[in-house]
Motif scaffolding. Structure first.
Motif, PDB file in Angstrom:
ATOM      1  N   GLY A  50       6.679  -6.587   8.677  1.00 27.27           N
ATOM      2  CA  GLY A  50       7.124  -6.747  10.056  1.00 27.27           C
ATOM      3  C   GLY A  50       6.485  -5.713  10.966  1.00 27.27           C
ATOM      4  N   ARG A  51       7.310  -4.934  11.641  1.00 26.80           N
ATOM      5  CA  ARG A  51       6.781  -3.916  12.556  1.00 26.80           C
ATOM      6  C   ARG A  51       6.419  -2.616  11.837  1.00 26.80           C
ATOM      7  N   TYR A  52       6.616  -2.579  10.552  1.00 23.17           N
ATOM      8  CA  TYR A  52       6.290  -1.390   9.765  1.00 23.17           C
ATOM      9  C   TYR A  52       4.965  -1.599   9.033  1.00 23.17           C
ATOM     10  N   THR A  53       4.047  -0.633   9.181  1.00 22.93           N
ATOM     11  CA  THR A  53       2.782  -0.675   8.456  1.00 22.93           C
ATOM     12  C   THR A  53       2.571   0.657   7.767  1.00 22.93           C
ATOM     13  N   ALA A  54       2.422   0.610   6.461  1.00 20.91           N
ATOM     14  CA  ALA A  54       2.188   1.833   5.697  1.00 20.91           C
ATOM     15  C   ALA A  54       0.725   1.885   5.286  1.00 20.91           C
ATOM     16  N   THR A  55       0.165   3.086   5.276  1.00 19.91           N
ATOM     17  CA  THR A  55      -1.194   3.295   4.796  1.00 19.91           C
ATOM     18  C   THR A  55      -1.155   4.321   3.673  1.00 19.91           C
ATOM     19  N   LEU A  56      -2.140   4.267   2.829  1.00 19.09           N
ATOM     20  CA  LEU A  56      -2.221   5.189   1.705  1.00 19.09           C
ATOM     21  C   LEU A  56      -3.665   5.575   1.464  1.00 19.09           C
ATOM     22  N   ASP A  57      -3.913   6.881   1.345  1.00 23.39           N
ATOM     23  CA  ASP A  57      -5.210   7.405   0.935  1.00 23.39           C
ATOM     24  C   ASP A  57      -4.961   8.211  -0.337  1.00 23.39           C
ATOM     25  N   SER A 101      14.351  -0.231   0.844  1.00 28.55           N
ATOM     26  CA  SER A 101      12.898  -0.229   0.691  1.00 28.55           C
ATOM     27  C   SER A 101      12.213  -0.936   1.854  1.00 28.55           C
ATOM     28  N   LEU A 102      11.150  -0.317   2.366  1.00 25.80           N
ATOM     29  CA  LEU A 102      10.323  -0.921   3.409  1.00 25.80           C
ATOM     30  C   LEU A 102       9.004  -1.422   2.835  1.00 25.80           C
ATOM     31  N   THR A 103       8.305  -0.548   2.104  1.00 27.59           N
ATOM     32  CA  THR A 103       7.022  -0.918   1.523  1.00 27.59           C
ATOM     33  C   THR A 103       6.852  -0.244   0.168  1.00 27.59           C
ATOM     34  N   ILE A 104       6.071  -0.894  -0.677  1.00 23.22           N
ATOM     35  CA  ILE A 104       5.672  -0.335  -1.971  1.00 23.22           C
ATOM     36  C   ILE A 104       4.170  -0.493  -2.077  1.00 23.22           C
ATOM     37  N   MET A 105       3.462   0.603  -2.379  1.00 23.10           N
ATOM     38  CA  MET A 105       2.010   0.523  -2.511  1.00 23.10           C
ATOM     39  C   MET A 105       1.576   1.200  -3.806  1.00 23.10           C
ATOM     40  N   THR A 106       0.680   0.552  -4.527  1.00 26.08           N
ATOM     41  CA  THR A 106       0.063   1.174  -5.679  1.00 26.08           C
ATOM     42  C   THR A 106      -1.122   2.014  -5.196  1.00 26.08           C
ATOM     43  N   PHE A 107      -1.714   2.760  -6.125  1.00 27.42           N
ATOM     44  CA  PHE A 107      -2.807   3.660  -5.745  1.00 27.42           C
ATOM     45  C   PHE A 107      -4.027   2.896  -5.259  1.00 27.42           C
ATOM     46  N   LYS A 146       8.176   2.143  22.269  1.00 22.73           N
ATOM     47  CA  LYS A 146       6.980   2.916  21.925  1.00 22.73           C
ATOM     48  C   LYS A 146       6.681   2.829  20.429  1.00 22.73           C
ATOM     49  N   ASN A 147       5.434   3.186  20.088  1.00 19.20           N
ATOM     50  CA  ASN A 147       5.023   3.236  18.689  1.00 19.20           C
ATOM     51  C   ASN A 147       5.129   4.667  18.171  1.00 19.20           C
ATOM     52  N   LYS A 190      -4.296  12.065  -0.904  1.00 13.99           N
ATOM     53  CA  LYS A 190      -2.859  12.095  -1.204  1.00 13.99           C
ATOM     54  C   LYS A 190      -2.039  12.148   0.078  1.00 13.99           C
ATOM     55  N   GLN A 191      -2.368  11.215   0.947  1.00 18.01           N
ATOM     56  CA  GLN A 191      -1.642  11.119   2.208  1.00 18.01           C
ATOM     57  C   GLN A 191      -1.225   9.684   2.449  1.00 18.01           C
ATOM     58  N   SER A 192      -0.068   9.550   3.058  1.00 12.94           N
ATOM     59  CA  SER A 192       0.414   8.237   3.450  1.00 12.94           C
ATOM     60  C   SER A 192       1.023   8.348   4.841  1.00 12.94           C
ATOM     61  N   SER A 193       1.036   7.229   5.533  1.00 15.57           N
ATOM     62  CA  SER A 193       1.662   7.215   6.845  1.00 15.57           C
ATOM     63  C   SER A 193       2.465   5.929   6.999  1.00 15.57           C
ATOM     64  N   LEU A 194       3.462   5.999   7.847  1.00 19.93           N
ATOM     65  CA  LEU A 194       4.259   4.817   8.183  1.00 19.93           C
ATOM     66  C   LEU A 194       4.208   4.670   9.696  1.00 19.93           C
ATOM     67  N   HIS A 195       3.656   3.545  10.141  1.00 21.82           N
ATOM     68  CA  HIS A 195       3.525   3.287  11.569  1.00 21.82           C
ATOM     69  C   HIS A 195       4.570   2.262  11.974  1.00 21.82           C
ATOM     70  N   ILE A 196       5.298   2.594  13.005  1.00 21.07           N
ATOM     71  CA  ILE A 196       6.315   1.674  13.523  1.00 21.07           C
ATOM     72  C   ILE A 196       5.863   1.210  14.904  1.00 21.07           C
ATOM     73  N   THR A 197       5.788  -0.084  15.047  1.00 19.74           N
ATOM     74  CA  THR A 197       5.314  -0.676  16.298  1.00 19.74           C
ATOM     75  C   THR A 197       6.484  -1.183  17.130  1.00 19.74           C
ATOM     76  N   ALA A 198       6.365  -0.992  18.450  1.00 17.07           N
ATOM     77  CA  ALA A 198       7.373  -1.524  19.378  1.00 17.07           C
ATOM     78  C   ALA A 198       8.788  -1.177  18.912  1.00 17.07           C
ATOM     79  N   SER A 199       9.073   0.093  18.875  1.00 11.86           N
ATOM     80  CA  SER A 199      10.330   0.568  18.284  1.00 11.86           C
ATOM     81  C   SER A 199      11.559  -0.051  18.963  1.00 11.86           C
ATOM     82  N   GLN A 200      12.599  -0.209  18.148  1.00 11.73           N
ATOM     83  CA  GLN A 200      13.870  -0.737  18.622  1.00 11.73           C
ATOM     84  C   GLN A 200      14.969   0.291  18.335  1.00 11.73           C
TER      85      GLN A 200
END
Lengths: 114, 120
Positions: free
Chosen positions: A60-67, A46-52, A17-18, A71-81
């Motif tokens: 890979g299966r990790y996708t981070a978003t930033l607003d 470390s998984l991801t680093i994002m500037t403003f 699942k995601n 001032k919110q961020s999310s980490l989405h994991i796809t097809a969990s293992q």
């Protein structure tokens, strides 16, 4: 009050699942935001680093978003293992005149069940 | 690349003794190393910032005489917990800054695997 709040505190999902983990922060000024994975009894990796100026970054299966506006961020994991079971920590970096200050979130404990 | 090691990975000691934990950057030189403490189910808490060849900078509330930090070379920093007590039992993690004179958001810290200290 912690300047980096994560939710949920813990999450259990079925393998395959995601899921999405949330991070809200009040740290200012803000240089960059990082997501780390910490296995039990190990140091963070470390998984991801994002500037403003970056809105999304994948690893890979990790996708981070930033607003940066909200001032919110999310980490989405796809097809969990099963190996994704760990704590996920959101870290916000304050530039602090060249001596970076890291503010750690309280983490989300993710458990993947077969 | 960018590997940080810690030794020992775990240690059990008697109350009142001193314990030394080593942090090494294996494949890069680290001008700055950081020491963190993490209690169960809590976030990492920065204890001190260690710069090679100078005195460490301690965070508020951290006793510098109890937690001795030495950064003798660009690849080694040590944390000595002196006169350890049961309340010092924790997970100690170091990190090393890959650094550089030009700071970018990608000058990230790399964390060691941690040292579990148990004081009886």
């Amino acid at each position: 009050k912690n300047q980096v709040e994560q939710s949920p505190q813990s999450l259990i999902i079925l393998e395959g699942k995601n899921c999405t983990l949330q991070c809200n922060y009040t740290v200012s000024p803000f240089s960059n935001l990082r997501w780390y994975k910490q296995d039990t009894g190990r140091g963070p990796v470390s998984l991801t680093i994002m500037t403003f100026s970056e809105n999304t970054k994948s690893n890979g299966r990790y996708t981070a978003t930033l607003d940066a506006d909200t001032k919110q961020s999310s980490l989405h994991i796809t097809a969990s293992q099963l190996s994704d079971s760990a704590s996920y920590i959101c870290v916000v970096i304050n530039p602090n005149f060249g001596n970076e200050k890291l503010t750690f979130g309280t983490g989300t404990r993710l458990t993947i069940i077969p | 690349g960018a590997v940080v090691s810690q030794h020992p990975s775990w240690v059990i000691c008697k109350s009142g003794t001193s314990v030394k934990i080593e942090c090494r950057s294996l494949d890069f030189q680290a001008t700055t190393m950081f020491w963190y403490r993490q209690f169960p189910k809590q976030s990492l808490m920065l204890m001190a910032t260690s710069n090679e060849g100078s005195k460490a900078t301690y965070e508020q509330g951290v006793e510098k005489d109890k937690f001795l930090i030495n950064h003798a070379s660009l690849t080694l920093s040590t944390l000595t917990v002196t006169s350890a007590h049961p309340e010092d039992s924790s997970f100690y993690i170091c990190s090393a800054d890959i650094g550089g004179r030009v700071r970018t958001p990608y000058n990230e810290q790399f964390f060691g695997p941690g040292t579990r200290l148990t004081v009886l």
